[in-house]
Scaffold this active site. Sequence first.
Site: not given
Length: 532
Positions: A129, A169, A177, A261, A378, A420, A458-461, A491
Amino acid sequence: MALTLRSSTSFISSKDINTFKSLEDFSGAVCFAHIKPTPRRLKAKNSLQDAHITREKITSPFEGMFDDQKETFHALSSSHHTKNDSRVPVYVMLPLDTVTLGGHLNKPKAMNASLMALKSAGVEGVMVDVWWGLVEKDGPMKYNWEGYVELVNMVQKHGLKLQAVMSFHQCGGNVGDSCSIPLPPWVLEEISQNPDLVYTDRSGRRNPEYISLGCDSLPVLRGRTPIQVYSDYMRSFQQKFKNYLGNVIVEIQVGLGPCGELRYPSYPESNGTWRFPGIGEFQSYDKYMKASLEAVAEARGEKDWGKSGPHDSGHYNQFPEETGFFKRDGTWDTEYGRFFMEWYSGKLLQHGDTILKSADNIFNGTGAKLSAKVAGIHWHYKTKSHAAELTAGYYNTRHSDGYLPIARMLAKYDVVLNFTCMEMRDNEQPQHAECSPEGLVRQVKMAVKLAGVELAGENALERYDGAAYRQVQETSRSDSGNGLCAFTFLRMNKRLFEAENWRELVNFVRSMSEEGRKMKRLKDDNKEAVLV
């Protein structure tokens, strides 16, 4: 305004890192038990030869990093891939606090060691980022890129690639976060004087994550429009890193909303405002959005429709059937509901189009690919109204495809759609939430195919288990030209480098390198890795 970053725990074995003077000093930090010998055929795009690699033992993720005669876990290849290339490059997201408040690279020695490890695993590169709140914090057009210069040079030294996210953002208040990075202080001063610069819900709650798209074309930021501010920022980045674009920096992901996003901040987690699987709320109540709605309604000849948003859309944590708007045969499926959703989603599309047009002008010809991120919402996907998607600005219902218009907008500028929730399965979700991440991904894959754009994932979690990796592999598969062109893992942190998690990542990267868009299940034939 004070800006605080929590202490990072996101690097490999950062304790005592100052004592390591060379790779050899560090290489004993992690080692692995014997692994069953497995011949691997790894394809390199820039070579017609196959690299045959057989390993009896992996003693360290760093072994042979500086030995040109040895192969590690992968054959080097270009990050640009043809339509027929079955390989899917894997990137890893760097920590949110990779650059400090002071503008320097955070824990550079630990970062250096972590990048060594990722390189040894065959990872293509990393994502970072590039925070607006850090780079332009000292005043309008006063940019400090030095921390990112340090990072780019380090990434280049290790032969990795970089995906740079133009993050306009706020960091903080959403899932995952781990630190707080607000918008630039001078921007927050403007917001304090004019709170309507940020998104607002029906009860008047302000959200400082991102500037409201309602004022995109108005000179509300010290004489510049938000679009001009974003464009100036990207132009300064392009000028600073022009010698790296296309070779080290291979992708520019353009931030288009909260969490980067293209969406409205309809499900804010800060202060417990929203909890999964709530439907969220429309974010159309700042004075600029209200003025737009009023003008469109009056032009339509329905002045009353412009007085406010839907009165029966419920609250953040309700379910669709508890509201008049989102229930099975609710207001969403009336002439008024269609009018409101066309306006609400149309404003979001226009916002994305305007910023991406500017980004295309700035980065065209640099060799860096543009991408944009779309949220994987989702929950309540199996219902008729798809309430959670509607409040986020995706006009996706049983009767309307909300993702094809987005994909077609991205196609205008040859922008990759980054999506994601690639790791999620339907049967892992709570039944009452009516989730279908797999159905959602299938729909998005069809949209990108019809629009002719590439899809990245990407993976969301945060997930480190083999089941999640196998689901990503299934998602990456394509028999019809809409497989993944890249995957970015969320991450890099200390958990990633734990023995079992590291082994899973290495297996995953190997498999994506060898098969990728052609489906291949991960083989769990390795013995347990051991930290020493």
